[in-house]
Design a protein around this motif. Structure first.
Motif, short mmCIF file in Angstrom:
data_model
loop_
_atom_site.label_atom_id
_atom_site.label_comp_id
_atom_site.label_asym_id
_atom_site.label_seq_id
_atom_site.Cartn_x
_atom_site.Cartn_y
_atom_site.Cartn_z
N GLN A 105 37.26 36.02 43.01
CA GLN A 105 38.25 37.17 43.40
C GLN A 105 37.58 37.65 44.80
OE1 GLN A 105 36.43 39.86 40.42
NE2 GLN A 105 37.85 39.36 38.92
N THR A 106 36.19 36.93 45.23
CA THR A 106 35.88 37.20 46.80
C THR A 106 36.88 36.23 47.50
OG1 THR A 106 33.81 37.63 45.81
CG2 THR A 106 34.11 36.75 48.21
N VAL A 107 37.15 35.16 46.97
CA VAL A 107 38.09 34.07 47.64
C VAL A 107 39.37 34.62 47.92
CG1 VAL A 107 39.18 31.71 47.60
CG2 VAL A 107 36.77 32.01 46.88
N VAL A 108 39.94 35.32 46.74
CA VAL A 108 41.46 36.15 46.85
C VAL A 108 41.16 36.98 48.12
CG1 VAL A 108 42.94 37.56 45.90
CG2 VAL A 108 42.19 35.65 44.69
N LEU A 109 40.37 37.79 48.21
CA LEU A 109 40.04 38.81 49.16
C LEU A 109 39.96 38.21 50.48
CD1 LEU A 109 37.77 41.33 47.52
CD2 LEU A 109 40.13 41.59 48.04
N MET A 110 38.87 37.23 50.80
CA MET A 110 38.86 36.47 52.03
C MET A 110 40.25 35.71 52.24
SD MET A 110 34.89 35.04 51.33
CE MET A 110 35.03 34.19 52.84
N ALA A 111 40.96 35.52 51.41
CA ALA A 111 42.36 34.95 51.92
C ALA A 111 43.36 35.97 52.48
CB ALA A 111 42.92 34.04 50.78
N GLY A 112 42.90 37.21 52.57
CA GLY A 112 43.73 38.15 52.98
C GLY A 112 44.74 38.63 52.13
N ARG A 113 44.45 38.45 50.67
CA ARG A 113 45.29 38.97 49.45
C ARG A 113 44.81 40.11 48.92
NH1 ARG A 113 48.37 36.16 52.56
NH2 ARG A 113 49.06 33.96 52.11
N ALA A 114 44.34 41.03 49.61
CA ALA A 114 43.85 42.22 48.70
C ALA A 114 44.94 42.96 47.94
CB ALA A 114 43.34 43.30 49.72
N HIS A 115 46.19 42.64 48.14
CA HIS A 115 47.38 43.25 47.26
C HIS A 115 47.34 42.30 45.79
CE1 HIS A 115 49.20 40.28 49.65
NE2 HIS A 115 49.88 40.02 48.86
N TRP A 116 47.04 40.96 45.97
CA TRP A 116 46.87 40.16 44.61
C TRP A 116 45.64 40.79 43.78
CZ3 TRP A 116 47.10 34.60 46.56
CH2 TRP A 116 48.44 34.20 47.03
N GLN A 117 44.61 41.11 44.43
CA GLN A 117 43.33 41.73 43.75
C GLN A 117 43.76 43.32 43.18
OE1 GLN A 117 40.73 40.44 43.04
NE2 GLN A 117 39.05 41.46 43.70
N LEU A 118 44.78 44.06 43.91
CA LEU A 118 44.93 45.18 43.15
C LEU A 118 45.86 45.09 42.10
CD1 LEU A 118 45.14 48.37 43.06
CD2 LEU A 118 47.14 48.05 44.86
N ALA A 119 46.85 43.87 41.99
CA ALA A 119 47.58 43.75 40.85
C ALA A 119 46.81 43.15 39.99
CB ALA A 119 48.69 42.76 41.43
N ASP A 120 46.08 42.21 40.15
CA ASP A 120 45.11 41.74 39.07
C ASP A 120 44.27 42.74 38.17
OD1 ASP A 120 46.11 39.26 40.09
OD2 ASP A 120 44.05 38.69 40.85
N LYS A 121 43.71 43.77 39.09
CA LYS A 121 42.93 44.72 38.59
C LYS A 121 43.86 45.64 37.74
CE LYS A 121 39.14 43.59 40.54
NZ LYS A 121 38.00 43.10 39.57
N SER A 122 45.14 45.90 38.14
CA SER A 122 46.09 46.71 37.43
C SER A 122 46.47 46.21 36.08
CB SER A 122 47.27 47.22 38.28
OG SER A 122 47.00 47.78 39.35
N VAL A 123 46.61 44.90 35.94
CA VAL A 123 47.04 44.19 34.90
C VAL A 123 45.79 44.31 33.97
CG1 VAL A 123 47.48 41.97 33.88
CG2 VAL A 123 48.76 42.84 35.95
N ALA A 124 44.79 44.04 34.42
CA ALA A 124 43.40 44.19 33.55
C ALA A 124 43.28 45.57 33.03
CB ALA A 124 42.40 43.72 34.48
N LEU A 125 43.60 46.67 33.74
CA LEU A 125 43.57 47.89 33.50
C LEU A 125 44.26 48.28 32.09
CD1 LEU A 125 42.41 50.86 33.55
CD2 LEU A 125 44.05 51.19 35.20
N VAL A 126 45.63 47.69 32.43
CA VAL A 126 46.69 47.93 31.34
C VAL A 126 46.11 47.29 29.86
CG1 VAL A 126 49.11 47.44 30.59
CG2 VAL A 126 48.51 48.31 32.92
N VAL A 127 45.94 45.92 30.19
CA VAL A 127 45.51 45.22 28.77
C VAL A 127 44.38 45.83 28.23
CG1 VAL A 127 44.22 43.34 28.16
CG2 VAL A 127 46.03 43.05 29.91
N MET A 128 43.54 46.58 29.10
CA MET A 128 42.30 47.09 28.23
C MET A 128 42.81 48.36 27.74
SD MET A 128 38.52 47.99 30.08
CE MET A 128 37.53 49.33 29.59
N VAL A 129 43.39 49.37 28.20
CA VAL A 129 43.88 50.47 27.58
C VAL A 129 44.50 50.27 26.51
CG1 VAL A 129 45.39 52.33 28.00
CG2 VAL A 129 43.88 51.90 29.75
N VAL A 130 45.62 49.22 26.53
CA VAL A 130 46.42 49.02 25.30
C VAL A 130 45.43 48.50 24.05
CG1 VAL A 130 48.21 47.37 24.26
CG2 VAL A 130 48.54 48.68 26.61
N LEU A 131 44.62 47.46 24.45
CA LEU A 131 43.63 47.22 23.61
C LEU A 131 42.83 48.23 22.91
CD1 LEU A 131 42.76 43.34 24.80
CD2 LEU A 131 44.28 44.02 22.91
#
Length: 95
Positions: free
Chosen positions: A30-56
């Motif tokens: 996750q740090t590598v993703v941020l260091m690559a300048g892809r914070a929007h990917w990180q946001l998307a990853d966290k959003s998907v994980a949040l939806v998965v957690m709420v549904v489960l």
């Protein structure tokens, strides 16, 4: 020391420990993703994980209680780490 009900959390703790061991083994992807300048990917990853957690949580907690919550959390963590791992492997610039 903590009472009779303390033992009931053992299974949930074991699930969380195993899940965190796998997430930790993924390393700092996750740090590598941020260091690559892809914070929007990180946001998307966290959003998907949040939806998965709420549904489960909605599906598992009523039936399995704290064990279901532990499973939901671990699955969300694995989804988050897995998405970041895939992004680093295939999208960040390995080629």
């Amino acid at each position: 020391l903590f009472g009779d009900d303390f033992e009931h959390g053992g299974a949930a703790l074991a699930v969380l420990a195993l899940g965190m061991a796998v997430v930790t083994a993924a390393g700092p992807v996750q740090t590598v993703v941020l260091m690559a300048g892809r914070a929007h990917w990180q946001l998307a990853d966290k959003s998907v994980a949040l939806v998965v957690m709420v549904v489960l949580d909605v599906l598992l907690v009523p039936a399995a209680g704290v064990k279901g919550a532990a499973v939901a959390w671990v699955v969300a963590l694995l989804v988050d780490a897995g998405l970041a791992r895939w992004q680093v492997r295939h999208l960040v610039g390995s080629g």
